[in-house]
Every structure is written in C-alpha cells, then in structure tokens.
Motif scaffolding. Sequence first.
Motif, PDB file in Angstrom:
ATOM      1  N   SER A  27       0.813  -1.225   0.000  1.00  0.00           N
ATOM      2  CA  SER A  27       0.000   0.000   0.000  1.00  0.00           C
ATOM      3  C   SER A  27       0.840   1.266   0.000  1.00  0.00           C
ATOM      4  N   ALA A  28       1.912   1.281   0.781  1.00  0.00           N
ATOM      5  CA  ALA A  28       2.753   2.489   0.834  1.00  0.00           C
ATOM      6  C   ALA A  28       3.405   2.753  -0.515  1.00  0.00           C
ATOM      7  N   ALA A  29       3.969   1.710  -1.115  1.00  0.00           N
ATOM      8  CA  ALA A  29       4.633   1.882  -2.410  1.00  0.00           C
ATOM      9  C   ALA A  29       3.646   2.322  -3.481  1.00  0.00           C
ATOM     10  N   LEU A  30       2.446   1.741  -3.483  1.00  0.00           N
ATOM     11  CA  LEU A  30       1.432   2.113  -4.473  1.00  0.00           C
ATOM     12  C   LEU A  30       1.007   3.565  -4.312  1.00  0.00           C
ATOM     13  N   ALA A  31       1.131   4.093  -3.078  1.00  0.00           N
ATOM     14  CA  ALA A  31       0.771   5.487  -2.827  1.00  0.00           C
ATOM     15  C   ALA A  31       1.921   6.444  -3.134  1.00  0.00           C
ATOM     16  N   GLY A  32       3.062   5.906  -3.560  1.00  0.00           N
ATOM     17  CA  GLY A  32       4.194   6.749  -3.931  1.00  0.00           C
ATOM     18  C   GLY A  32       5.157   7.046  -2.804  1.00  0.00           C
ATOM     19  N   ILE A  33       5.006   6.378  -1.659  1.00  0.00           N
ATOM     20  CA  ILE A  33       5.916   6.585  -0.533  1.00  0.00           C
ATOM     21  C   ILE A  33       7.221   5.849  -0.794  1.00  0.00           C
ATOM     22  N   GLY A  86      -5.144  13.347   9.145  1.00  0.00           N
ATOM     23  CA  GLY A  86      -5.140  14.657   9.780  1.00  0.00           C
ATOM     24  C   GLY A  86      -4.567  14.693  11.183  1.00  0.00           C
ATOM     25  N   LYS A  87      -4.249  13.547  11.756  1.00  0.00           N
ATOM     26  CA  LYS A  87      -3.717  13.499  13.119  1.00  0.00           C
ATOM     27  C   LYS A  87      -2.199  13.468  13.097  1.00  0.00           C
ATOM     28  N   THR A 120      -5.563   8.964   4.571  1.00  0.00           N
ATOM     29  CA  THR A 120      -4.646   9.925   3.964  1.00  0.00           C
ATOM     30  C   THR A 120      -3.388  10.016   4.815  1.00  0.00           C
ATOM     31  N   ILE A 121      -2.250  10.060   4.156  1.00  0.00           N
ATOM     32  CA  ILE A 121      -0.961  10.190   4.827  1.00  0.00           C
ATOM     33  C   ILE A 121      -0.291  11.461   4.336  1.00  0.00           C
ATOM     34  N   ASP A 122       0.052  12.332   5.263  1.00  0.00           N
ATOM     35  CA  ASP A 122       0.847  13.522   4.940  1.00  0.00           C
ATOM     36  C   ASP A 122       2.299  13.207   5.270  1.00  0.00           C
ATOM     37  N   PHE A 123       3.193  13.463   4.350  1.00  0.00           N
ATOM     38  CA  PHE A 123       4.604  13.146   4.553  1.00  0.00           C
ATOM     39  C   PHE A 123       5.490  14.134   3.814  1.00  0.00           C
ATOM     40  N   VAL A 124       6.731  14.174   4.234  1.00  0.00           N
ATOM     41  CA  VAL A 124       7.725  14.989   3.540  1.00  0.00           C
ATOM     42  C   VAL A 124       8.466  14.082   2.572  1.00  0.00           C
ATOM     43  N   ALA A 125       8.313  14.341   1.287  1.00  0.00           N
ATOM     44  CA  ALA A 125       8.953  13.517   0.266  1.00  0.00           C
ATOM     45  C   ALA A 125      10.459  13.777   0.254  1.00  0.00           C
ATOM     46  N   ASN A 126      11.166  12.985  -0.514  1.00  0.00           N
ATOM     47  CA  ASN A 126      12.631  13.087  -0.528  1.00  0.00           C
ATOM     48  C   ASN A 126      13.141  14.343  -1.227  1.00  0.00           C
ATOM     49  N   ASP A 127      12.250  15.075  -1.904  1.00  0.00           N
ATOM     50  CA  ASP A 127      12.648  16.357  -2.481  1.00  0.00           C
ATOM     51  C   ASP A 127      12.401  17.510  -1.517  1.00  0.00           C
ATOM     52  N   GLY A 128      11.952  17.183  -0.284  1.00  0.00           N
ATOM     53  CA  GLY A 128      11.728  18.199   0.723  1.00  0.00           C
ATOM     54  C   GLY A 128      10.333  18.795   0.727  1.00  0.00           C
ATOM     55  N   GLN A 129       9.500  18.404  -0.245  1.00  0.00           N
ATOM     56  CA  GLN A 129       8.149  18.938  -0.346  1.00  0.00           C
ATOM     57  C   GLN A 129       7.160  18.085   0.448  1.00  0.00           C
ATOM     58  N   SER A 145      -3.193   8.953  -0.613  1.00  0.00           N
ATOM     59  CA  SER A 145      -4.304   8.132  -0.138  1.00  0.00           C
ATOM     60  C   SER A 145      -3.890   6.676  -0.203  1.00  0.00           C
ATOM     61  N   VAL A 146      -4.139   5.938   0.892  1.00  0.00           N
ATOM     62  CA  VAL A 146      -3.759   4.524   0.922  1.00  0.00           C
ATOM     63  C   VAL A 146      -4.971   3.667   1.257  1.00  0.00           C
ATOM     64  N   ASP A 147      -5.068   2.545   0.576  1.00  0.00           N
ATOM     65  CA  ASP A 147      -6.044   1.506   0.893  1.00  0.00           C
ATOM     66  C   ASP A 147      -5.259   0.304   1.381  1.00  0.00           C
ATOM     67  N   VAL A 148      -5.457  -0.071   2.629  1.00  0.00           N
ATOM     68  CA  VAL A 148      -4.619  -1.106   3.211  1.00  0.00           C
ATOM     69  C   VAL A 148      -5.155  -2.514   2.980  1.00  0.00           C
ATOM     70  N   ALA A 149      -6.382  -2.624   2.508  1.00  0.00           N
ATOM     71  CA  ALA A 149      -6.965  -3.950   2.317  1.00  0.00           C
ATOM     72  C   ALA A 149      -7.813  -3.966   1.061  1.00  0.00           C
TER      73      ALA A 149
END
Length: 421
Positions: free
Chosen positions: A118-124, A135-136, A153-162, A167-171
């Motif tokens: 799921s993480a890889a499919l979401a681009g993480i 949101g937490k 929804t996952i908010d993260f800092v990508a490797n370019d600093g942005q 959005s992830v579906d775990v199942a």
Amino acid sequence: MTTSPGQEMTLTNSAKREVLERVLKALDSKFYKPELLDATWRDAIESHRKGIESAPTQDAFELAVTGLLQTLKTSHLGFFHGTAKRASSRAALSATYLADETANGSRWIFQDVHDGGSAALAGIQPGNILLRVDGKEIVPPEHPVFPMGASSTIDFVANDGQERTASVDVAQPKGKKLQFVEPTLVQSKLLSEGIGYLKVAMFPGMIGVEVANSMSSAIDALGNISRLIIDLRGNTGGGAGALRLMSLMTPNRAPVGFSPGKRWAKRDLAAEKTRFPRLGKIPASKGALWLLGLQFLPALVTKSPIVLETEGLGTKPYDGNIVLLVDRHTASAAEMVTIFAKENHLATIVGEKTAGRLLSATSVKVGHGFRLALPTGAYFTWNGTALEGSPIEPDVIADFDWQERRSGVDAQLLKALSIAG
C-alpha cells in the motif's frame, strides 16, 4: 457487552472480569515459557487488575490488558477485539520505519517500503518523513494505525523536501472478507555480470508453497550467476516457506531448528532432538498439502516439535559466495534464515542487528469477541541457539542512513555489492 448505534461498544464489569480470567487461564495453559508466570507476574496481575476492571470503554480495556501483557516482555503477545478493523503500519502498508529527529521534530521515517504494498502504491519511498495520518499528527513513540475498510490519507515529507498527501487503501476484498494488499513477495534481477539479487518481502502461509515456488523460479531466472545477494531487509517473517530459501543456500540436507512448546520447557532437548520428526520438503503444489498433514498427524496429536531440514536441492553456481542483507526489521522466519546462514557459514551477513523476535504463536478466543495472541513455542536452532530477545549481529555493520537514502543512495546495498565483488 452493550452498544448503541454510532457508539463504541462498552463492557459490563462482570464481562471484563470474565475476559481477564480467560486471558490468564489461556496463558497458564499455553504460554511457551511457564517460568515467566512467576510471583512477579502474579504481582503484576494484582497491580493492573483494578485498572483493567474499571476501564470505561472497549479501547481503554484493550489498552489496560495490553499493559499487563507487556510486563512479560516477550514478542508475539497481543490482545484485541475480533471486530477491530484496524492494523499497524507494518502490516497495513508493507512498510517499516524508524524514529529520529528531523527538521519537523521527532518523526517516523520510512525505512523499508516493499514494492506492490500500500505504501509503495501510494508513492511513498524510503527516507520519506511521516507527518500525519487522517489529519492526526503522529509523533514517536505513538504508532499509526489504519482502518481496513476505508481509505486513509498520509501527509509526509517527500525526498525532495516537499510536503505531500497520499491516499492509501490497506486492504482489498477477498470473497466476503478483507485481505491486506500483499506486496510483491519475490523479486530478482542481475546487478552486474555474475551478481544476482534476490529480494523476499515476507514468507506468507503456514507451509508457503507459493512463495517457495516463486523463490526457486526467481533463482532459475538469474541463470549461471557466480555470486548472490539476498535481501531480507524489512522481512517480518511468516511460515515454513523460509525453508526453501535456506535450501537454496546450501546443496546438502541439513537440520535447521525446531519450536518446542510448553510441555517441552524442562526437557533435555539436546538429547531428544534427534528423535523429532523432520520436515525436509515443501510440496510442489497446494494439492499435496493433505499428504503432508497426514505424515505429521502423529506429531501434531502428541505436540512433538518438528525439525525443519533443508531439502537437498543440489549445488548452485553461487554456493559459498552469498551476501545476506538484513536490518532492524528483519524478524521471525527471516531471522531463522539469517541464523542458519550464520551458524553454517553460508553467507556474509551485512546490515543492522535483526529484531530478535522469533517465537511460534497462535491466537485463542477469550470471550465477548476478544482474542489473545500468545507465543506457544520458542525457536531453537539445531546448534541450540534461542533467538527471542537476542538480535543477530551482522558480520559487517551497515547502518541505515535515512538522510543519505533521501538522496537516492542505498548504502547498505552498495556495501553488499562491494563484498560480493
């Protein structure tokens, strides 16, 4: 237990006492290491009892019982309600992470991100910094959990600093049930002339016919390689499918290890292990599993340990030239592979200390919809090494440098390549 529409289920005091007593009874009956259920454990029960029985909600009750279980300080031990449709990030995302200080404060940083999960499919990607889930704000030591029947929804800092949001579906549906989005289990490729690379994300299934066949096919596809890098970073284990990987690392039949349960805790295992039945062949298809079940039925009835033994698949062109990559998240059956390679001098182990989590486990119903997951057997290598709580030291230390990984450099793999030559 009572519930109202839109509200969390609540438990009566008598129900909480009943569940707690069933938890304690199950531990007395099945827990792999009875000597831990000593006076200190009984004191812990009494000190936690009031908080458990007065817990106002189902979630509070789960946390209170979990707090008691944590005093046993062992892996594969948990307490949860059967209706819970949530999962830890490791299972839900097919990803692992570590805690460190960042420009955003103390945060979780993604370390292993398995392709197809799921993480890889979401681009993480490895090195991304986790900020929020739905949101937490998530700050260590709190771990995020994910609902199985809905997108998150996952908010993260990508490797370019942005900062980005994914959005992830775990199942995904499987019949009438939900099943985790499974990562790509086995991958192989040529890294350079003569050097093959095999990555195994996990070993699903009790016997693991499919993953075993996938590993054999992946090795065959590499052709006549003279050196092999096996990547078990982030592999959190599974079942007996790991036996195929061990068999691909040695041409001969060799005893691997076994998992004795509670009834064997005080027996002389060194003297008795030669009489245990041996599993030395993974069937080629699931259709043959019933024959395996029939073969080991007496051992299952008598609860005798079963020794894993490599399959004797014959010589490989890379024999004696294997590098095994591991990290802090390499656990369970993946640690069985690691310690087998180390004790038999089959590979150079590179990376970080492994997790030190290696027990046989099961789950039992304890009433009112709750289940107790508990370890029912220790794991011993043929040489007598017990790994629970004892991480495996690599031969060559190569730490995960998340800042370097954010720039696209996999220093651990580069170290493995330099050793492979």
